[in-house]
Design an enzyme around this catalytic site. Structure first.
Site, PDB file in Angstrom:
ATOM      1  N   HIS A   1       0.828  -1.206   0.000  1.00  0.00           N
ATOM      2  CA  HIS A   1       0.000   0.000   0.000  1.00  0.00           C
ATOM      3  C   HIS A   1       0.863   1.257   0.000  1.00  0.00           C
ATOM      4  CE1 HIS A   1      -3.124  -2.854   0.872  1.00  0.00           C
ATOM      5  NE2 HIS A   1      -3.988  -1.915   0.558  1.00  0.00           N
ATOM      6  N   PRO A   2       0.397   2.275  -0.710  1.00  0.00           N
ATOM      7  CA  PRO A   2       1.150   3.534  -0.764  1.00  0.00           C
ATOM      8  C   PRO A   2       0.929   4.368   0.489  1.00  0.00           C
ATOM      9  CG  PRO A   2      -0.892   3.785  -1.957  1.00  0.00           C
ATOM     10  CD  PRO A   2      -0.825   2.323  -1.518  1.00  0.00           C
TER      11      PRO A   2
ATOM     12  N   SER B   1      -6.515   3.290  -5.796  1.00  0.00           N
ATOM     13  CA  SER B   1      -5.948   4.155  -4.758  1.00  0.00           C
ATOM     14  C   SER B   1      -6.115   5.630  -5.108  1.00  0.00           C
ATOM     15  CB  SER B   1      -4.465   3.834  -4.527  1.00  0.00           C
ATOM     16  OG  SER B   1      -4.334   2.609  -3.853  1.00  0.00           O
TER      17      SER B   1
ATOM     18  N   GLN C   1      -8.141   7.992  -2.578  1.00  0.00           N
ATOM     19  CA  GLN C   1      -7.499   9.130  -1.933  1.00  0.00           C
ATOM     20  C   GLN C   1      -8.155  10.442  -2.356  1.00  0.00           C
ATOM     21  OE1 GLN C   1      -3.296   9.365  -1.300  1.00  0.00           O
ATOM     22  NE2 GLN C   1      -3.033   7.147  -1.199  1.00  0.00           N
TER      23      GLN C   1
ATOM     24  N   PHE D   1       1.145   3.360   6.820  1.00  0.00           N
ATOM     25  CA  PHE D   1      -0.147   3.518   7.483  1.00  0.00           C
ATOM     26  C   PHE D   1      -1.234   3.193   6.475  1.00  0.00           C
ATOM     27  CE2 PHE D   1      -3.797   6.330   8.399  1.00  0.00           C
ATOM     28  CZ  PHE D   1      -4.077   5.961   9.690  1.00  0.00           C
ATOM     29  N   VAL D   2      -2.131   2.269   6.828  1.00  0.00           N
ATOM     30  CA  VAL D   2      -3.204   1.865   5.925  1.00  0.00           C
ATOM     31  C   VAL D   2      -4.532   2.108   6.634  1.00  0.00           C
ATOM     32  CG1 VAL D   2      -4.227  -0.006   4.591  1.00  0.00           C
ATOM     33  CG2 VAL D   2      -1.741   0.080   4.888  1.00  0.00           C
TER      34      VAL D   2
ATOM     35  N   VAL E   1     -10.181   4.712   3.462  1.00  0.00           N
ATOM     36  CA  VAL E   1     -10.505   6.139   3.485  1.00  0.00           C
ATOM     37  C   VAL E   1     -11.937   6.454   3.063  1.00  0.00           C
ATOM     38  CG1 VAL E   1      -8.091   6.831   3.164  1.00  0.00           C
ATOM     39  CG2 VAL E   1      -9.586   6.581   1.161  1.00  0.00           C
TER      40      VAL E   1
END
Length: 180
Positions: free
Chosen positions: A77-78, A94, A98, A129-130, A133
C-alpha cells in the site's frame, strides 16, 4: 446506490476460469493477486457472486496467510498523500479512494503533516499507514494517524489487516454498484 445484499459482481466470479478470475479480481488487494488466487483455489461458488461473500472469502485468505505474506500486502500500500500520489503513480483504485477523501486537495501544510506522520509511522512500525478512506475526510484520517501511532506493533498490524480487508470490501461493492 443498491442494497449491498442484492448486489452481484459482473462478470460473476462463479462463472470464471482461474485465469479470468485473477485477471478481474486480482487487483482488489493492492499489488497482491495471490489473494484472489487463494480465494479461487478455496472454491468460488454462486454465493461468491455477491460482493460481500467474495470479500469475506478473500479476507479469510489474507487472515490465514503467513505473517510475512500479510506484511507484504501491508507494504504494497502507498503512503497516504505521499510521493506516489504526488507523482501520479498510484493504482487507479488508490487514486480514486485518496481523491474521494480529499487527499488530492491538501494544503502544503497538510501535505507536510502527512509526510511527517508517514515517516514517523514507517519508522515505528516498518510499514505504511493503511486506512480505508471511504467515508473519511483528510482531517479524520490525520486524527486516526495520530491515534494509531500510539498502538503497539501487534495491535497496529491487526488494525492494518482489518483496514485492508475493508478496502477490498469497498472495492468489490463499488464494482458491483458500477455494474448494476
Amino acid at each position: 446506490m443498491s442494497d449491498a445484499s442484492t448486489l452481484t459482481l459482473t462478470p460473476r466470479p462463479s462463472t470464471l476460469s482461474r485465469e479470468a478470475f485473477v485477471a478481474r479480481y486480482g487487483d482488489v488487494y493492492e499489488h497482491s493477486p495471490w489473494v484472489a488466487e487463494e480465494a479461487f483455489d478455496a472454491g468460488i461458488t454462486a454465493q461468491h457472486d455477491a460482493p460481500e461473500a467474495l470479500a469475506d472469502l478473500m479476507g479469510q485468505m489474507l487472515q490465514q496467510a503467513s505473517s510475512e505474506q500479510q506484511l507484504e500486502v501491508i507494504r504494497a500500500h502507498p503512503d497516504l498523500a505521499g510521493k506516489a500520489a504526488k507523482s501520479g503513480s498510484l493504482t487507479d483504485d488508490s487514486t480514486r479512494e485518496q481523491a474521494g477523501a480529499g487527499l488530492d486537495q491538501c494544503s502544503p501544510e497538510e501535505f507536510e503533516r502527512f509526510e511527517r506522520l508517514n515517516n514517523a509511522y514507517q519508522e515505528k512500525f516498518g510499514m505504511p499507514f493503511v486506512i480505508a478512506v471511504k467515508g473519511l475526510d483528510r482531517h479524520a484520517i490525520l486524527a486516526a494517524f495520530e491515534t494509531r501511532l500510539e498502538n503497539d506493533q501487534a495491535e497496529e498490524r491487526r488494525t492494518a489487516i482489518k483496514q485492508i480487508i475493508n478496502i477490498a470490501r469497498f472495492r468489490l461493492r463499488t464494482r458491483a454498484e458500477e455494474a448494476a
